[in-house]
Write a protein that holds these residues in place. Structure first.
Motif, PDB file in Angstrom:
ATOM      1  N   ASP A  34     -29.571 -14.895 -55.704  1.00 34.31           N
ATOM      2  CA  ASP A  34     -30.365 -13.929 -55.251  1.00 34.31           C
ATOM      3  C   ASP A  34     -31.109 -14.230 -53.870  1.00 34.31           C
ATOM      4  N   HIS A  35     -30.853 -15.393 -53.476  1.00 34.22           N
ATOM      5  CA  HIS A  35     -31.337 -15.843 -52.067  1.00 34.22           C
ATOM      6  C   HIS A  35     -30.212 -15.838 -50.770  1.00 34.22           C
ATOM      7  N   ASP A  72     -39.502 -20.008 -55.220  1.00 32.22           N
ATOM      8  CA  ASP A  72     -38.631 -20.309 -56.303  1.00 32.22           C
ATOM      9  C   ASP A  72     -39.198 -21.744 -56.578  1.00 32.22           C
ATOM     10  N   HIS A 129     -29.394 -20.314 -54.743  1.00 33.64           N
ATOM     11  CA  HIS A 129     -29.196 -19.299 -55.764  1.00 33.64           C
ATOM     12  C   HIS A 129     -28.670 -17.849 -55.274  1.00 33.64           C
ATOM     13  N   HIS A 182     -36.767 -27.091 -59.127  1.00 34.65           N
ATOM     14  CA  HIS A 182     -36.060 -25.664 -59.255  1.00 34.65           C
ATOM     15  C   HIS A 182     -34.465 -25.921 -59.922  1.00 34.65           C
ATOM     16  N   HIS A 225     -33.153 -22.169 -50.885  1.00 34.87           N
ATOM     17  CA  HIS A 225     -31.973 -22.505 -51.602  1.00 34.87           C
ATOM     18  C   HIS A 225     -30.907 -21.664 -51.750  1.00 34.87           C
TER      19      HIS A 225
HETATM   20 ZN   LIG Z   1     -33.782 -19.810 -57.447  1.00 31.01          ZN
END
Ligand SMILES: [Zn+2]
Ligand SMILES: [Zn+2]
Ligand SMILES: [Zn+2]
Length: 256
Positions: free
Chosen positions: A78-79, A174, A76, A152, A74
């Motif tokens: 942080d990814h 996640d 977000h 999520h 996904h």
């Molecule tokens: Zn996430």
């Protein structure tokens, strides 16, 4: 298959900036958690799952020399915020690199990294990516990959079920809730990796207790929790988690 855990922490990383809690101040290196990402190798085909903000450091630490494909769970921050560092692998490999994600993830990546693979600014050193929409099971190298849609918020994230010969590996970093049909698909895998943020409930992540419940239903031969925040101390998890479930840590290598 060989899975290297590049990062096992939640979005802010551990230690948390400006935090003096026991986990953030811990001397145990396993309590230092970069943002979550995984490197999966099989028959000389290397798959990177997510490009966390720490990806450059992770690639240097683990001497990653080749990335044949990138998979996104996904988008977000942080990814994805290490995505730009894929450039280096374009240079090394002298090739475009495919990046797989849901339709929604690809749209986000094209919006956030709007210079990727375009000629808008001539001469700019930018990632050369071929985006590939995930619409169902697919194969990379000798690995069969089944996407798994989990809640999520807001929206959803993908997890993956990797199959190589008779080895199976489930990776869902996640996850706020897992539909029954996903639990069923993962049931009995050799290795399972699942989100477990903390004890206190969270809007978009599983608590450790939720995660243990799901892992016990999935009943993998070996299970690991990931995406942990600074409420969870590694040593304490080792002592208290049920048999067969362990905390992951940065640099952990799992061979299947
Ligand atoms: Zn996430
Ligand atoms: Zn802390
Ligand atoms: Zn995350």
């Amino acid at each position: 298959m060989k899975a290297t855990f590049l990062g096992t922490g939640t979005s802010i990383g551990i230690p948390v900036i400006g935090c003096d809690c026991p986990v953030c101040r811990s001397e145990d290196p396993r309590n230092r958690r970069l943002r979550t990402g995984l490197f999966l190798e099989s028959d000389h085909f290397n798959i990177l799952i997510d490009t966390p903000p720490d990806f450059r450091e992770q690639a240097l630490t683990h001497n990653i020399r080749r990335v044949d494909a990138v998979l996104f769970t996904h988008t977000h921050a942080d990814h994805i915020f290490g995505f730009d560092d894929i450039r280096r692998f374009n240079t090394i490999q002298q090739s475009v690199i495919p990046a797989y994600g849901s339709r929604e993830s690809i749209a986000d990546l094209l919006r956030i990294f709007d210079y990727v693979g375009t000629e808008k600014v001539p001469g700019l050193y930018r990632p050369q990516i071929e985006f590939c929409e995930i619409t169902g099971p697919f194969k990379l190298g000798n690995i069969n990959i089944e996407p798994l849609r989990v809640e999520h918020g807001p929206g959803f994230a993908l997890g993956f079920l990797f199959r190589h010969g008779d080895q199976t590996f489930g990776y869902v970093p996640d996850c706020g809730a897992m539909p029954d049909e996903v639990v069923e698909k993962l049931s009995g895998v050799d290795v399972m990796v699942l989100d477990a943020l903390r004890h206190k409930p969270h809007r978009t992540h599983l608590t450790l207790e939720d995660s243990i419940g799901l892992l016990q239903r999935i009943a993998a031969k070996r299970s690991f929790v990931i995406h942990m925040c600074h409420d969870l101390d590694h040593e304490e998890l080792c002592r208290t988690l049920p048999d067969g479930i362990k905390p992951s840590f940065d640099g952990l290598v799992v061979e299947l």
